[in-house]
Design a protein around this motif. Sequence first.
Motif, short mmCIF file in Angstrom:
data_model
loop_
_atom_site.label_atom_id
_atom_site.label_comp_id
_atom_site.label_asym_id
_atom_site.label_seq_id
_atom_site.Cartn_x
_atom_site.Cartn_y
_atom_site.Cartn_z
N THR A 9 0.90 -13.51 -3.10
CA THR A 9 -0.19 -14.02 -2.26
C THR A 9 -0.08 -13.48 -0.84
OG1 THR A 9 1.18 -15.98 -1.89
CG2 THR A 9 -0.50 -16.15 -3.62
N GLY A 10 0.44 -12.27 -0.72
CA GLY A 10 0.59 -11.65 0.61
C GLY A 10 -0.70 -10.93 1.03
N ILE A 12 -1.38 -7.83 1.18
CA ILE A 12 -1.80 -6.67 0.38
C ILE A 12 -2.63 -7.13 -0.84
CG2 ILE A 12 0.28 -6.44 -1.08
CD1 ILE A 12 -1.73 -3.62 0.64
N SER A 33 1.68 -17.88 -8.16
CA SER A 33 2.53 -17.97 -6.96
C SER A 33 3.71 -18.87 -7.31
CB SER A 33 1.73 -18.59 -5.82
OG SER A 33 2.59 -18.98 -4.77
N ARG A 34 4.77 -18.80 -6.52
CA ARG A 34 5.88 -19.72 -6.75
C ARG A 34 5.49 -21.15 -6.43
NH1 ARG A 34 9.80 -16.85 -2.81
NH2 ARG A 34 7.75 -16.63 -1.83
N LYS A 38 -0.10 -23.16 -3.17
CA LYS A 38 -0.37 -21.87 -2.51
C LYS A 38 -1.31 -21.02 -3.38
CE LYS A 38 2.59 -18.48 -0.14
NZ LYS A 38 4.00 -18.04 -0.16
N PRO A 73 7.73 -8.71 -4.63
CA PRO A 73 8.83 -7.84 -4.18
C PRO A 73 9.18 -6.82 -5.28
CG PRO A 73 9.29 -10.13 -3.66
CD PRO A 73 8.06 -10.14 -4.49
N ASN A 74 9.60 -5.63 -4.88
CA ASN A 74 9.78 -4.50 -5.82
C ASN A 74 10.63 -4.82 -7.05
OD1 ASN A 74 8.37 -3.07 -3.92
ND2 ASN A 74 10.19 -2.15 -2.98
N HIS A 77 8.81 -6.23 -10.13
CA HIS A 77 7.71 -5.49 -10.79
C HIS A 77 7.97 -5.26 -12.28
CE1 HIS A 77 6.33 -3.44 -6.77
NE2 HIS A 77 6.25 -4.74 -6.74
N GLU A 94 1.97 -2.62 -7.87
CA GLU A 94 2.17 -1.96 -6.58
C GLU A 94 3.34 -0.97 -6.64
OE1 GLU A 94 1.13 -1.16 -3.80
OE2 GLU A 94 -0.70 -2.32 -3.84
N LYS A 95 3.27 0.01 -5.79
CA LYS A 95 4.35 0.99 -5.67
C LYS A 95 5.56 0.32 -5.03
CE LYS A 95 3.96 0.82 -1.27
NZ LYS A 95 5.03 0.32 -0.43
N ARG A 124 -1.83 4.07 -3.51
CA ARG A 124 -3.24 4.12 -3.07
C ARG A 124 -3.73 5.50 -2.65
NH1 ARG A 124 -2.27 4.39 2.20
NH2 ARG A 124 -0.60 3.12 3.07
N LYS A 157 8.92 -6.61 9.87
CA LYS A 157 9.99 -7.35 9.19
C LYS A 157 11.38 -6.91 9.69
CE LYS A 157 7.11 -8.61 5.38
NZ LYS A 157 6.58 -8.28 4.06
N ASN A 168 12.80 -9.20 2.11
CA ASN A 168 12.87 -8.48 0.82
C ASN A 168 12.85 -6.96 0.99
OD1 ASN A 168 12.75 -11.00 -0.31
ND2 ASN A 168 10.53 -10.94 -0.62
N TYR A 185 5.43 7.31 -0.98
CA TYR A 185 4.16 8.03 -0.74
C TYR A 185 4.42 9.54 -0.62
CZ TYR A 185 1.91 3.56 0.37
OH TYR A 185 1.39 2.29 0.31
N1 LIG Z 1 -0.31 -0.32 -1.20
C1 LIG Z 1 0.00 -0.70 0.01
O1 LIG Z 1 -0.56 -0.26 1.00
C2 LIG Z 1 1.07 -1.73 0.18
C3 LIG Z 1 1.23 -2.38 1.40
C4 LIG Z 1 2.19 -3.39 1.49
C5 LIG Z 1 2.98 -3.71 0.40
N2 LIG Z 1 2.80 -3.03 -0.76
C6 LIG Z 1 3.62 -3.36 -1.94
O2 LIG Z 1 3.26 -4.67 -2.36
C7 LIG Z 1 4.39 -5.37 -2.83
C8 LIG Z 1 4.54 -6.67 -2.06
O3 LIG Z 1 4.82 -6.38 -0.72
P1 LIG Z 1 4.89 -7.54 0.37
O4 LIG Z 1 5.25 -6.93 1.65
O5 LIG Z 1 3.67 -8.41 0.28
O6 LIG Z 1 6.16 -8.33 -0.21
P2 LIG Z 1 6.73 -9.78 0.07
O7 LIG Z 1 6.02 -10.35 1.25
O8 LIG Z 1 8.19 -9.72 0.12
O9 LIG Z 1 6.33 -10.58 -1.24
C9 LIG Z 1 5.05 -10.55 -1.81
C10 LIG Z 1 4.76 -11.86 -2.52
O10 LIG Z 1 5.72 -12.10 -3.52
C11 LIG Z 1 6.14 -13.44 -3.50
N3 LIG Z 1 7.57 -13.51 -3.16
C12 LIG Z 1 8.16 -13.33 -1.95
N4 LIG Z 1 9.49 -13.48 -2.02
C13 LIG Z 1 9.76 -13.76 -3.30
C14 LIG Z 1 10.96 -14.03 -4.00
N5 LIG Z 1 12.14 -14.08 -3.37
N6 LIG Z 1 10.87 -14.28 -5.33
C15 LIG Z 1 9.69 -14.27 -5.96
N7 LIG Z 1 8.51 -14.03 -5.34
C16 LIG Z 1 8.55 -13.77 -4.04
C17 LIG Z 1 5.32 -14.15 -2.43
O11 LIG Z 1 4.22 -14.80 -3.07
P3 LIG Z 1 4.31 -16.37 -3.40
O12 LIG Z 1 4.96 -17.02 -2.22
O13 LIG Z 1 2.91 -16.72 -3.58
O14 LIG Z 1 5.13 -16.50 -4.65
C18 LIG Z 1 4.80 -13.03 -1.58
O15 LIG Z 1 3.51 -13.25 -1.07
C19 LIG Z 1 5.59 -4.42 -2.68
O16 LIG Z 1 5.84 -3.80 -3.91
C20 LIG Z 1 5.11 -3.39 -1.66
O17 LIG Z 1 5.71 -2.13 -1.87
C21 LIG Z 1 1.86 -2.07 -0.89
#
Ligand SMILES: NC(=O)c1ccc[n+]([C@@H]2O[C@H](COP(=O)([O-])OP(=O)(O)OC[C@H]3O[C@@H](n4cnc5c(N)ncnc54)[C@H](OP(=O)(O)O)[C@@H]3O)[C@@H](O)[C@H]2O)c1
Length: 335
Positions: A9-10, A12, A33-34, A38, A73-74, A77, A94-95, A124, A157, A168, A185
Amino acid sequence: MLKLGVIGTGGITKQFIEATQENGSWKLTSVFSRSLEKAEQFGHEFSKNVRGYRDLHQFFSEGDFDVVYIASPNSLHFEQSRQAILAGKHVIVEKPACSNPSEMKVLQRLLRRYNNVYYFEAARHFHEPNFLKIKETIKQMDVIQGATLTYMKYSSKYDDFLTGNEPNVFSLNFSGGALQDLGVYLIYDAVSWFGIPNSVSYKATKLRNGIDGKGVALLNYQDFTVTLNVGKTANSYLPSEVYGLKETLVMDNAADLTDIQLINGSEKQNLTQKSAVNPMTAEVAAFTSILQKPLSLDNKQKMEDWLAVSVQVNRVIYDLRLSEKIVFRADKEFR
Ligand SMILES: NC(=O)c1ccc[n+]([C@@H]2O[C@H](COP(=O)([O-])OP(=O)(O)OC[C@H]3O[C@@H](n4cnc5c(N)ncnc54)[C@H](OP(=O)(O)O)[C@@H]3O)[C@@H](O)[C@H]2O)c1
């Protein structure tokens, strides 16, 4: 209409949903979501009919959707993609798609068994008109003498990391680091434009927990070398370049491609293509046209071609990482 479920739910995920709304062929139905609260709150920002889930098994077994977009988080996936494929849902992940080639292999094997499921890595820029224009231009160049590609952006971050926390994206446990997050990328660029390198090496600036905050990667090809500058702890304003003989292809940024020039002495040719405002618009259009005709052999072939690139990119990142002895928790789980 393609029914969409999302994980994460971030920001992106929000941007991806906005791209699907702009596309017009999608309907968000389910959010995982966890926290159930949310999930519902996030979903209701888009439609009151969206259902929230906090149990992943229930999300996949009861969720009324055809396609899942995974933006967790990666390190998560792989398992989330695996469960999605087993549930017969198409996957847009996501990548970087997986943490290592062992995970990738499991998914490839599964996709052969569930051959009606589509699986896409959301890199993307790979679908953007400027990326395709560069690919086409490089194909027409008689001589290639390598490239220098840069993507280095200070991460908000990192402020958190500096206070002693471990977000993460800077964690070995979550398969983070500069190479995984931004380097992916550039590796997509190199593999798509020049093919698979013969050998690779990475010199990382490691942070206190051993993760790469920034680094320089060398990809060695038969006749040339490609240098990659990646980083999340500093900003770079350098353009990126591909070297021909007398001509040089110059792009403002190797991942956020908004300006491309082909320069030969005093001659400058502007090759820039029009881009959408939302950087996810092009990939959503590409995935939509395939998912709307899932039985088309051409579409199956396209997915296979893109998957082959994902697999190669995954391998290159892994080899680079190992050359610097950066080991993730996900690697240990596969031993
Ligand atoms: N294509 C792009 O332009 C782009 C840009 C940014 C990121 N990304 C990719 O998108 C992905 C997410 O990136 P992000 O920066 O949003 O990551 P993040 O903030 O660390 O986590 C994304 C979501 O995962 C859940 N989460 C967070 N920590 C967690 C944990 N410890 N265990 C389980 N779930 C957890 C949370 O959702 P809940 O709280 O709802 O569970 C959070 O909103 C990554 O793979 C990144 O590479 C891509």
